[in-house]
Design an enzyme around this catalytic site. Structure first.
Site, short mmCIF file in Angstrom:
data_model
loop_
_atom_site.label_atom_id
_atom_site.label_comp_id
_atom_site.label_asym_id
_atom_site.label_seq_id
_atom_site.Cartn_x
_atom_site.Cartn_y
_atom_site.Cartn_z
N MET A 87 0.81 -1.13 0.05
CA MET A 87 0.33 0.18 0.07
C MET A 87 1.05 1.26 -0.17
SD MET A 87 -1.04 0.35 3.90
CE MET A 87 -1.71 1.82 3.72
N CYS A 88 0.25 2.70 -0.42
CA CYS A 88 0.84 3.89 -0.41
C CYS A 88 -0.08 5.09 0.92
CB CYS A 88 1.82 4.44 -1.61
SG CYS A 88 0.02 3.97 -2.76
N GLY A 89 0.55 5.61 0.09
CA GLY A 89 -0.42 7.30 0.27
C GLY A 89 -2.56 7.17 -0.81
N GLY A 143 -2.21 4.31 -4.26
CA GLY A 143 -2.53 3.42 -4.48
C GLY A 143 -1.35 3.47 -5.73
N TRP A 164 -3.75 4.69 2.38
CA TRP A 164 -3.66 5.38 3.59
C TRP A 164 -4.96 6.17 2.98
CZ3 TRP A 164 -3.37 4.83 8.14
CH2 TRP A 164 -3.17 5.56 8.72
#
Length: 305
Positions: A256-258, A260, A285
């Site tokens: 995951m990240c901020g 996608g 996120w």
């Protein structure tokens, strides 16, 4: 195993010269974080691009009904957008971004999730420029010079390659996430720990309880992916050791990240290292911070619940 392949600048140029049965089409998918003030589409139109490139806008080819950025579109929307850009299912697509493996992995992954068979990620555009390969610099007025087509794919791997908020929330609520999955977050460590603000105003920083940091910069070498699986694995293992992260190869993995985008970078790096069953939390996120109760937002490096 990644749904797409890496290709070096030299190999791409050679492929474009020798391939006669199918079209080899570069795709510029440059996208910048909203706080940079830069515009990838404008740079494509006004500055430079690989010859005959098409611009793939991840801010447009997405689920417009979602409040969260960059969520995957449905198959019909994908087919419509690919048709508008003039692609054919037989095309060999070479994806790049001007930054160097920042947003391009997200684009390549999207193409492959919806069944395009020949997708390559250029490793990478800055290297292509350094090696003196040709560029177009005349201004463009369109995102694609291809004739609109009738692109039709019948394959959608979303359910196999994507984790939903609902699935993830059940795991966190039950306290099972860390026990059942490796979860890695590609954001910078200060955002993960909650010590730095998110680039989107008003969005809380922190992380999902049970997740671990794996900043995307830790898996790249000056924007380049390791082309050797053993070196890719060693790079990951070195990071895990230095960052005191745990990894259990018997568990499936979630990246995951901020929003996608950079999550696909670490997904790609994990897969290139021979790690199987890696899925992406598409909402990442941004979705979690906006939907989950604050008690499910962890700070620091310790698990909070």
């Amino acid at each position: 195993m990644s749904l797409y392949k890496l290709i070096s600048p030299k190999a791409f140029v050679e492929l474009a010269k020798k391939e006669t049965a199918r079209r080899v089409i570069p795709i510029d998918s440059t996208w910048y974080m909203p706080n940079t003030g830069k515009n990838g589409k404008k740079e494509f139109m006004d500055i430079e691009r690989i010859a005959n490139a098409v611009y793939f806008d991840i801010d447009d080819i997405k689920d417009h009904n979602s409040q969260f950025p960059h969520m995957l579109p449905n198959l019909n929307t994908f087919n419509v957008k690919m048709s508008e850009l003039g692609f054919l299912p037989s095309d060999i697509l070479i994806v790049y971004d001007r930054i160097g493996n920042f947003s391009a992995p997200r684009c390549a992954w999207t193409l492959a999730v919806f069944g395009h068979q020949s997708v390559y990620l250029l490793n990478n555009f800055p290297a292509y420029k350094r090696q003196g390969f040709p560029l177009e610099t005349s201004p463009r007025t369109t995102l694609s010079t291809l004739t609109p087509s009738h692109y039709e794919s019948f394959q959608d791997l979303t359910s196999k390659d994507v984790v939903t908020y609902e699935e993830l929330f059940k795991l966190v609520e039950a306290g099972d996430l860390q026990r059942k999955f490796n979860v890695f977050d590609a954001r910078a460590l200060p955002r993960f720990t909650g010590d730095a603000p998110e680039p989107r105003p008003g969005l809380a920083s922190g992380h999902i309880p049970g997740s671990q940091p794996l900043p995307f910069t830790a898996v790249l070498n000056d924007g380049l992916f390791e082309d050797d699986p053993e070196r890719a694995l060693q790079k990951l293992q070195n990071y895990f050791s230095e960052a005191k992260c745990t990894f259990d190869n018997s568990k499936p993995t979630i990246a995951m990240c901020g929003t996608g985008v950079t999550g696909v970078i670490i997904k790609t790096a994990l897969e290139r290292a021979g790690i199987h069953n890696v899925r992406l939390y598409d909402g990442s996120w941004t979705e979690w911070a906006l939907r989950a109760d604050s008690k499910y937002v962890a700070k620091g490096r310790e698990r909070q619940i």
